[in-house]
Structure formats: C-alpha cells, structure tokens
Design a protein around this motif. Structure first.
Motif, PDB file in Angstrom:
ATOM      1  N   TYR A 131       0.807  -1.221   0.000  1.00  0.00           N
ATOM      2  CA  TYR A 131       0.000   0.000   0.000  1.00  0.00           C
ATOM      3  C   TYR A 131       0.842   1.274   0.000  1.00  0.00           C
ATOM      4  O   TYR A 131       0.295   2.372   0.039  1.00  0.00           O
ATOM      5  N   ARG A 132       2.151   1.136  -0.056  1.00  0.00           N
ATOM      6  CA  ARG A 132       3.020   2.308   0.035  1.00  0.00           C
ATOM      7  C   ARG A 132       2.844   3.225  -1.165  1.00  0.00           C
ATOM      8  O   ARG A 132       2.763   2.788  -2.309  1.00  0.00           O
ATOM      9  N   VAL A 133       2.826   4.527  -0.869  1.00  0.00           N
ATOM     10  CA  VAL A 133       2.829   5.565  -1.895  1.00  0.00           C
ATOM     11  C   VAL A 133       4.131   6.337  -1.731  1.00  0.00           C
ATOM     12  O   VAL A 133       4.399   6.888  -0.661  1.00  0.00           O
ATOM     13  N   GLY A 134       4.937   6.376  -2.762  1.00  0.00           N
ATOM     14  CA  GLY A 134       6.230   7.026  -2.651  1.00  0.00           C
ATOM     15  C   GLY A 134       7.264   6.079  -2.079  1.00  0.00           C
ATOM     16  O   GLY A 134       7.226   4.866  -2.325  1.00  0.00           O
ATOM     17  N   THR A 135       8.180   6.612  -1.301  1.00  0.00           N
ATOM     18  CA  THR A 135       9.251   5.809  -0.734  1.00  0.00           C
ATOM     19  C   THR A 135       9.324   5.990   0.773  1.00  0.00           C
ATOM     20  O   THR A 135       8.718   6.910   1.337  1.00  0.00           O
ATOM     21  N   VAL A 136      10.071   5.116   1.430  1.00  0.00           N
ATOM     22  CA  VAL A 136      10.269   5.212   2.872  1.00  0.00           C
ATOM     23  C   VAL A 136      11.279   6.317   3.175  1.00  0.00           C
ATOM     24  O   VAL A 136      12.307   6.437   2.514  1.00  0.00           O
ATOM     25  N   VAL A 137      10.977   7.125   4.187  1.00  0.00           N
ATOM     26  CA  VAL A 137      11.906   8.132   4.686  1.00  0.00           C
ATOM     27  C   VAL A 137      12.509   7.585   5.978  1.00  0.00           C
ATOM     28  O   VAL A 137      11.793   7.386   6.964  1.00  0.00           O
ATOM     29  N   SER A 138      13.804   7.325   5.970  1.00  0.00           N
ATOM     30  CA  SER A 138      14.458   6.741   7.140  1.00  0.00           C
ATOM     31  C   SER A 138      15.243   7.771   7.945  1.00  0.00           C
ATOM     32  O   SER A 138      15.973   7.416   8.871  1.00  0.00           O
ATOM     33  N   LYS A 139      15.101   9.039   7.592  1.00  0.00           N
ATOM     34  CA  LYS A 139      15.720  10.116   8.368  1.00  0.00           C
ATOM     35  C   LYS A 139      14.779  10.532   9.496  1.00  0.00           C
ATOM     36  O   LYS A 139      13.578  10.273   9.453  1.00  0.00           O
ATOM     37  N   LYS A 140      15.333  11.183  10.505  1.00  0.00           N
ATOM     38  CA  LYS A 140      14.497  11.730  11.569  1.00  0.00           C
ATOM     39  C   LYS A 140      13.528  12.750  10.959  1.00  0.00           C
ATOM     40  O   LYS A 140      13.904  13.541  10.098  1.00  0.00           O
ATOM     41  N   SER A 141      12.279  12.714  11.412  1.00  0.00           N
ATOM     42  CA  SER A 141      11.267  13.561  10.766  1.00  0.00           C
ATOM     43  C   SER A 141      10.034  13.705  11.645  1.00  0.00           C
ATOM     44  O   SER A 141       9.888  13.024  12.655  1.00  0.00           O
ATOM     45  N   PHE A 142       9.147  14.617  11.219  1.00  0.00           N
ATOM     46  CA  PHE A 142       7.822  14.743  11.836  1.00  0.00           C
ATOM     47  C   PHE A 142       6.798  14.847  10.722  1.00  0.00           C
ATOM     48  O   PHE A 142       7.141  15.049   9.557  1.00  0.00           O
ATOM     49  N   GLY A 143       5.533  14.688  11.078  1.00  0.00           N
ATOM     50  CA  GLY A 143       4.464  14.703  10.088  1.00  0.00           C
ATOM     51  C   GLY A 143       3.601  15.946  10.196  1.00  0.00           C
ATOM     52  O   GLY A 143       3.420  16.509  11.279  1.00  0.00           O
ATOM     53  N   LEU A 144       3.070  16.373   9.062  1.00  0.00           N
ATOM     54  CA  LEU A 144       2.229  17.562   9.005  1.00  0.00           C
ATOM     55  C   LEU A 144       1.026  17.287   8.112  1.00  0.00           C
ATOM     56  O   LEU A 144       1.164  16.696   7.038  1.00  0.00           O
ATOM     57  N   LEU A 145      -0.163  17.700   8.575  1.00  0.00           N
ATOM     58  CA  LEU A 145      -1.387  17.627   7.782  1.00  0.00           C
ATOM     59  C   LEU A 145      -1.948  19.029   7.671  1.00  0.00           C
ATOM     60  O   LEU A 145      -2.236  19.681   8.685  1.00  0.00           O
ATOM     61  N   LYS A 146      -2.109  19.507   6.433  1.00  0.00           N
ATOM     62  CA  LYS A 146      -2.603  20.857   6.193  1.00  0.00           C
ATOM     63  C   LYS A 146      -3.951  20.771   5.464  1.00  0.00           C
ATOM     64  O   LYS A 146      -4.032  20.241   4.366  1.00  0.00           O
ATOM     65  N   PHE A 147      -4.988  21.299   6.100  1.00  0.00           N
ATOM     66  CA  PHE A 147      -6.359  21.180   5.602  1.00  0.00           C
ATOM     67  C   PHE A 147      -6.778  22.459   4.885  1.00  0.00           C
ATOM     68  O   PHE A 147      -6.652  23.560   5.426  1.00  0.00           O
ATOM     69  N   ASN A 148      -7.296  22.288   3.675  1.00  0.00           N
ATOM     70  CA  ASN A 148      -7.921  23.378   2.932  1.00  0.00           C
ATOM     71  C   ASN A 148      -9.388  22.997   2.733  1.00  0.00           C
ATOM     72  O   ASN A 148      -9.704  22.141   1.911  1.00  0.00           O
ATOM     73  N   PHE A 149     -10.257  23.602   3.514  1.00  0.00           N
ATOM     74  CA  PHE A 149     -11.667  23.199   3.511  1.00  0.00           C
ATOM     75  C   PHE A 149     -12.382  23.592   2.230  1.00  0.00           C
ATOM     76  O   PHE A 149     -13.234  22.843   1.726  1.00  0.00           O
ATOM     77  N   ASN A 150     -12.080  24.754   1.682  1.00  0.00           N
ATOM     78  CA  ASN A 150     -12.758  25.196   0.454  1.00  0.00           C
ATOM     79  C   ASN A 150     -12.480  24.258  -0.713  1.00  0.00           C
ATOM     80  O   ASN A 150     -13.341  24.023  -1.561  1.00  0.00           O
ATOM     81  N   GLN A 151     -11.282  23.716  -0.750  1.00  0.00           N
ATOM     82  CA  GLN A 151     -10.911  22.805  -1.833  1.00  0.00           C
ATOM     83  C   GLN A 151     -11.075  21.336  -1.450  1.00  0.00           C
ATOM     84  O   GLN A 151     -10.770  20.455  -2.259  1.00  0.00           O
ATOM     85  N   ASN A 152     -11.566  21.087  -0.222  1.00  0.00           N
ATOM     86  CA  ASN A 152     -11.730  19.706   0.267  1.00  0.00           C
ATOM     87  C   ASN A 152     -10.435  18.913   0.063  1.00  0.00           C
ATOM     88  O   ASN A 152     -10.440  17.797  -0.454  1.00  0.00           O
ATOM     89  N   LYS A 153      -9.322  19.510   0.504  1.00  0.00           N
ATOM     90  CA  LYS A 153      -8.013  18.954   0.225  1.00  0.00           C
ATOM     91  C   LYS A 153      -7.177  18.894   1.494  1.00  0.00           C
ATOM     92  O   LYS A 153      -7.237  19.782   2.338  1.00  0.00           O
ATOM     93  N   VAL A 154      -6.403  17.803   1.614  1.00  0.00           N
ATOM     94  CA  VAL A 154      -5.430  17.684   2.700  1.00  0.00           C
ATOM     95  C   VAL A 154      -4.060  17.430   2.084  1.00  0.00           C
ATOM     96  O   VAL A 154      -3.905  16.558   1.224  1.00  0.00           O
ATOM     97  N   ILE A 155      -3.089  18.199   2.523  1.00  0.00           N
ATOM     98  CA  ILE A 155      -1.704  18.008   2.094  1.00  0.00           C
ATOM     99  C   ILE A 155      -0.943  17.351   3.238  1.00  0.00           C
ATOM    100  O   ILE A 155      -0.899  17.875   4.354  1.00  0.00           O
ATOM    101  N   PHE A 156      -0.367  16.192   2.964  1.00  0.00           N
ATOM    102  CA  PHE A 156       0.410  15.449   3.953  1.00  0.00           C
ATOM    103  C   PHE A 156       1.893  15.671   3.654  1.00  0.00           C
ATOM    104  O   PHE A 156       2.332  15.500   2.515  1.00  0.00           O
ATOM    105  N   GLU A 157       2.667  15.999   4.684  1.00  0.00           N
ATOM    106  CA  GLU A 157       4.091  16.253   4.478  1.00  0.00           C
ATOM    107  C   GLU A 157       4.938  15.532   5.525  1.00  0.00           C
ATOM    108  O   GLU A 157       4.622  15.545   6.721  1.00  0.00           O
ATOM    109  N   ILE A 158       6.026  14.920   5.081  1.00  0.00           N
ATOM    110  CA  ILE A 158       7.064  14.392   5.956  1.00  0.00           C
ATOM    111  C   ILE A 158       8.186  15.420   5.932  1.00  0.00           C
ATOM    112  O   ILE A 158       8.750  15.711   4.871  1.00  0.00           O
ATOM    113  N   LYS A 159       8.527  15.980   7.107  1.00  0.00           N
ATOM    114  CA  LYS A 159       9.446  17.105   7.139  1.00  0.00           C
ATOM    115  C   LYS A 159      10.647  16.844   8.055  1.00  0.00           C
ATOM    116  O   LYS A 159      10.553  16.127   9.053  1.00  0.00           O
ATOM    117  N   GLY A 160      11.754  17.477   7.711  1.00  0.00           N
ATOM    118  CA  GLY A 160      12.984  17.326   8.464  1.00  0.00           C
ATOM    119  C   GLY A 160      13.222  18.473   9.433  1.00  0.00           C
ATOM    120  O   GLY A 160      12.435  19.428   9.515  1.00  0.00           O
TER     121      GLY A 160
END
Length: 346
Positions: A304-333
């Motif tokens: 079920y993986r989308v993209g690749t595994v990030v094995s560096k230290k990181s945190f996750g971010l979810l950014k919601f845009n309600f007007n566009q019914n969109k969520v942006i998921f980010e793995i960040k360093g």
C-alpha cells in the motif's frame, strides 16, 4: 513663496519619499500559504537524546500537536523510574517552550507504556496510565482518569467544518501475538479471529464515536501501523480480523474522510488503500523517529506504500484546505525541508 514655506515643502517631500521607498538591497518577504487547520504529529522521542524539531514544528504554526507514542523510552516495572523519565522530558526547556502556545494530544506506545511490544499482560498498566496522564496535565476529573486505557476523542469546529480526533489505545487491551519461528521476522499473523488489539470495551466506544459523528474528517491515531503489515514487526496485521473489523466499521458507520496516523517504526511513509464501500481512499500516515530513526533501512515490502520510505528523523504535518476539500500530507525534516508530500482531495 516665502523662505519658510519653501523649507516646509521640501521637508514634506523628503519624508514622504523616504516613507514609501523600498530598499533596493531587500526582496519582499514571501507570503506563506495559509490553511484552515494544521496538525503536526510524531513519535519515538528518547528523553536522553537531543530533539531538534520543536522550533521547526512551531514554524509551521500547527493548531495541535499529537504524540503518536513512545514519548519517552522507559521499559520498566519501577513506577518511580517511569515517573522520573516523564519528568525529565516534561522539564526539557525546548519542549516547555513548545507546549506553551498549542494544545497537546497523545496516545502511548510500548516504550512509554512500560513494556517493549507489551500489551494486556503488563502488570503495571494501571499505574503507568496515571503517570502518562500526569505528563499531559490531564484533569483529575477527566474520563481517562477513571477508565481503563488512554483512548479518547476530541472535536474541533473551524469555519463550519468539524475535525474529530480519535486517539486509540493499542496497548492496554492488546492480547498475545504469535512469534515467527520460521523466518527472520519477529511476528507472524495470528490465526484469523484469535486475539484483539482494542479490546471489547474500546471497540464499543469506537463504534459509538463513529456512528454518532457528524464530523467532516476523522483522524484515528494508532501507535502501530494499520495498512503496512508485511514487515513482520508489530502492526494491526498481526491480527488480520481486526483490520477487517475496523474497515467494516468505517463502512457501516459511513464515517467521513477517515485518516489514520501511526508511529512506532522509526521510519516515515504514506500507505493508501482503496476500500470497497468507502468513497475515499484510506490513508495511513506513519511518522516515526524524532530523536532516532532506522538510518540503516534498506527495504521492506508494503503493497500500500505511496512514494518511498523516509528513514531520516522527521515529523508529520497535515494541512487542511476546507474550500478545496483537500489535505496536504508532508514528511518534514529538522530544517523544515519537505522529504515527501502527498495531496488528497476529499
């Protein structure tokens, strides 16, 4: 025009031009995109190691921070030692500054629960639960102080949109796993129907949370991965009937736009599954490794993986845009760099 009027006119012209002049050695500051709601989350934070993320996470202006488990590392039956480690993390200056301006939500995993890969058999779980809640400054009258397990739900209403956070407890009630004695994997799936991850009481509670929900988005926080199950470590895949049960519950309750957040693995990745009966794809966003990560990672299967595994230290971010019914998921360093992103329209 007399001399005094001439001087006054020159002064007005000079200061007026100075006020409106744009310095040639500077460029206008870039305006960041704004979102209706931002969730930051992460897991695997060893209190004895340096965490370089708190200021970086703050730069993203999250509305809430969610601990996905392993807030500290303290495998022990000694509650004084467990308490000492929680206090050490709580007194960390960077962490104290971080929690001043935002709400902190959390569930636990095995190392803050108190037993590596532990479940229902851990004899100090009741005492450990109270220390976990103390760390989070949970009120003495909160339901979590009286119930067994640290699961809870909380809703946020923003711009006529409701986001419901449902934090699950995958430790307190989780029954025995099946060791893998045939391969190098740690566990193999239980025989179908044997065992439980959430336990009967928590399953009933979760059904009520979903069945009666009017939320536009449901965020399920699970300390262990839900979709990725081929690696042989802990996951919902250790009990495949529990995976089917949760997917069936999402369908029967028609819970809108459910997203799963997970940790535990010391890697970060996106998993995505099309579930028959749901009108949206089920995404499991794993963010794991705030102070240490699986830096020697090479590969492991995940259909079920989308993209690749990030094995560096990181945190996750979810950014919601309600007007566009969109969520942006980010793995960040730690430098706020984006290692990987996934955009989903709902």
């Amino acid at each position: 025009m007399n001399y005094q009027k001439l001087i006054l006119l020159l002064l007005i012209t000079f200061y007026g031009c100075k006020k409106n002049k744009i310095p040639t050695n500077k460029t206008p500051k870039e305006v960041k995109n704004t979102y209706d709601f931002v969730i930051a989350f992460g897991s695997c934070n060893n209190q004895n190691m340096v965490n370089n993320f708190w200021n970086t996470i703050d730069e993203n202006n999250p509305n809430i921070w969610i601990w996905g488990g392993d807030i500290i590392y303290s495998d022990t039956y000694n509650m004084s030692y467990l308490e000492k480690n929680y206090i050490q993390q709580k007194n960390n200056v960077e962490y104290q500054n971080f929690i001043k301006n935002k709400e902190i939500l959390a569930t636990w995993d095995d190392h803050d629960y108190g037993l590596n890969d532990g479940g229902i058999e851990y004899t100090k779980k009741k005492e450990s639960q109270q220390l976990f809640l103390d760390f989070l400054n949970v009120d003495k009258n909160d339901e979590r102080r009286k119930q067994e397990g640290v699961y809870f739900a909380k809703s946020y209403n923003v711009n006529n949109t409701n986001i419901k956070i449902i934090a699950l407890d995958t430790r307190y009630f989780r029954t025995e796993l099946t060791p893998d004695t045939e391969t190098k994997k740690r566990y193999q799936p239980n025989s179908y129907g044997r065992g439980s991850i959430l336990g009967e009481t928590q399953w009933k509670w979760l059904e009520e949370q979903l069945k009666n929900s009017k939320a536009n988005y449901h965020i399920l926080v699970s300390s262990i991965q839900f979709l990725s199950a081929e690696h042989g470590f802990e996951s919902w895949g250790n009990m495949p009937h529990e995976v089917d049960k949760l997917e069936a519950l999402l369908k029967s309750t028609q819970a809108k736009n459910t997203i799963i957040l997970s940790g535990d693995r010391h890697i970060s990745e996106f998993s995505k599954k099309e579930v028959d009966g749901l009108n949206y794809p089920l995404i499991d966003f794993t963010s794991s490794g705030l102070t240490h990560s699986y830096s020697g990672f090479t590969e492991e299967p995940n259909i079920y993986r989308v993209g690749t595994v990030v094995s560096k230290k990181s945190f996750g971010l979810l950014k919601f845009n309600f007007n566009q019914n969109k969520v942006i998921f980010e793995i960040k360093g730690a430098a706020n760099e984006v290692y990987q992103t996934l955009t989903q329209n709902y």
